[in-house]
Motif scaffolding. Structure first.
Motif: not given
Length: 380
Positions: A100-129
Motif C-alpha cells: 500500500y505504500g508509495s513508490e518513495e516509501q518502498k524505495k526508502m524502507y524496503l532495501p535496508p531491510i533486505c540488506s540486514g541494515e535496518k529492522v522494522c516492527a509492526g506496532a499494532y497490539t495494545e495492552p487492552n486489545a
C-alpha cells in the motif's frame, strides 16, 4: 497437479537449513537462556538472501515470493524459532509498505531491510486489545503537516531494536470504527517514544518483544501508508499474509520434534528393547507424521496461491490454526517420548515445547482463526 518443489526452491530449502545449523545452532541455548537478540546472524542471513525474501528484487529482496519465504521460515525454525524470527521477521510490518505504500516509501524502507541494515516492527497490539483490532486506542491527530501520536503498544516484536515501525492509529475518530484507522510509519528514535523490553517470556526468548509508549510523537503526514482511514483493512490483509509465515514456523518446529524423537527412540532402550519397538511409541510417531504431512500441504498451498495471484485467506487461516495445534501436539509427544531427558535443557525438545505455544497465540489466536474460517464457510 505437481506437488514437487522447483529445483530453485529445493536449493533455497537446503541452503536455509544449512545456514541455520551452522550459524544458529551453536548459539541457540545461550540466546534462549539470556534472552539475547542476534543482529550479527540477521546480517549474515541477509547476505545469503534469507531476509525479506518475499520482497521483489526491484526493492532489494531475493524475489522468492511467499512460498520461498515460508520455506526459509520452516527451515530456520527447525533449529531455533526465536532466532529464526529475528531473520524472517526483521521486516515485520513492511508487508503493508509493499502492498500500500508509495513508490518513495518502498524505495526508502524496503532495501535496508533486505540488506540486514535496518529492522522494522509492526506496532499494532495494545495492552487492552490484541485480537480485537478494532479496539485499538492509539491516536494520531493532525497538526500542521504532521501527525501527533499518543498511545501505548504491547508485545511488539522487534520493539526495542527496530529502526522504524508501522503503527496502527486512529486518525478519523468521527468515522465508523473500521474506517477510523490508518497505518503510519514512525521512526523508532522519534522524540516521545519509550521502549521497554519484555523479559521472562516462556519461549522464543531470543526474539525481541517490547512495550512501546507514544507521547506527543510527531511524524510527517507523508509517512501515512496508503490512504487515511484504510488502516483496518490494510492490517487485516497483513495478517492474512503473515499467518502463513507463522504456519511455516509451526511446520518447521513440528518436523524438528519428529526427527529428533525418531532418533532418540531408536537409541533408547526400555525393558530390554528399543523404545521405538513398542506399539505406543509407534502410534505417537505416526500421529506426529500424519499431522505434519497434512500441515505441509496446507502451508505450501496457501503460500503458493498468493504467489500465483489467487490468494485463499481462509486456507491461510486453516494453516495457522492447524499449525499451532500440530506444533503443540508434536512438542508434547516429543517431550513424553524423551521422558525425563525431555525435561532438561540438554535436550532441545523442552525448548521446542516452550516455543510452540506462541503459535496458538500470536498473529491471531486459534479462536480468532475459528471465527475467520467459520464465517467464510457460512458465507458460501
Amino acid at each position: 497437479m505437481d506437488f514437487e518443489l522447483t529445483q530453485e526452491m529445493k536449493m533455497l530449502k537446503e541452503m536455509a537449513y544449512k545456514f541455520a545449523v551452522a550459524e544458529v545452532g551453536p548459539v541457540s541455548q545461550e540466546c534462549d537462556e539470556h534472552e539475547k537478540y542476534t543482529p550479527e546472524i540477521r546480517k549474515k542471513a541477509a547476505a545469503n538472501g534469507l531476509v525479506g525474501a518475499w520482497i521483489p528484487e526491484a526493492y532489494g529482496g531475493s524475489g522468492a515470493g511467499i512460498l520461498g519465504n515460508t520455506i526459509i521460515t520452516e527451515e530456520v525454525s527447525k533449529v531455533d524459532m526465536g532466532i529464526g524470527l529475528n531473520i524472517v521477521a526483521s521486516g515485520f510490518g513492511c508487508e503493508s509498505i509493499l502492498n500500500y505504500g508509495s513508490e518513495e516509501q518502498k524505495k526508502m524502507y524496503l532495501p535496508p531491510i533486505c540488506s540486514g541494515e535496518k529492522v522494522c516492527a509492526g506496532a499494532y497490539t495494545e495492552p487492552n486489545a490484541g485480537t480485537d483490532v478494532s479496539g485499538y486506542k492509539a491516536r494520531a491527530v493532525k497538526d500542521g503537516s504532521d501527525y501527533v501520536i499518543n498511545g501505548n503498544k504491547m508485545f511488539i516484536t522487534n520493539g526495542t531494536i527496530c529502526d522504524f515501525m508501522v503503527a496502527q492509529c486512529i486518525t478519523n475518530p468521527e468515522e465508523k470504527k473500521h474506517n477510523s484507522f490508518s497505518l503510519i510509519i514512525v521512526p523508532a528514535d522519534a522524540p516521545g517514544i519509550t521502549r521497554n523490553k519484555i523479559h521472562g517470556k516462556m519461549g522464543i526468548r531470543a526474539s525481541d518483544t517490547a512495550e512501546i509508549a507514544f507521547e506527543d510523537v510527531r511524524v510527517p503526514q507523508s509517512n501515512l501508508v496508503g490512504k487515511e482511514g484504510q488502516g483496518f483493512r490494510q492490517l487485516m490483509h497483513f495478517f492474512d499474509i503473515t499467518r502463513i509465515m507463522v504456519s511455516g514456523q509451526a511446520l518447521g518446529i513440528s518436523e524438528a520434534c519428529l526427527e529428533t524423537t525418531i532418533k532418540y527412540v531408536k537409541e533408547r532402550t526400555a525393558f530390554g528393547a528399543p523404545l521405538g519397538s513398542f506399539q505406543i511409541t509407534q502410534m505417537k510417531l505416526t500421529e506426529m507424521a500424519i499431522r505434519i504431512e497434512a500441515l505441509r500441504g496446507l502451508v505450501y498451498k496457501a503460500a503458493w496461491l498468493i504467489d500465483q495471484g489467487k490468494p485463499d485467506y481462509t486456507l491461510a487461516a486453516m494453516a495457522k490454526f492447524y499449525g499451532g495445534q500440530t506444533a503443540v501436539f508434536c512438542a508434547n509427544y516429543a517431550v513424553e517420548l524423551h521422558g525425563g531427558y525431555g525435561y532438561i535443557e540438554e535436550y532441545p525438545v523442552q525448548k521446542w515445547y516452550r516455543d510452540a505455544k506462541i503459535l496458538e497465540l500470536y498473529e491471531g489466536t486459534k479462536e480468532a482463526e475459528i471465527m475467520t474460517i467459520g464465517r467464510a464457510l457460512q458465507a458460501r
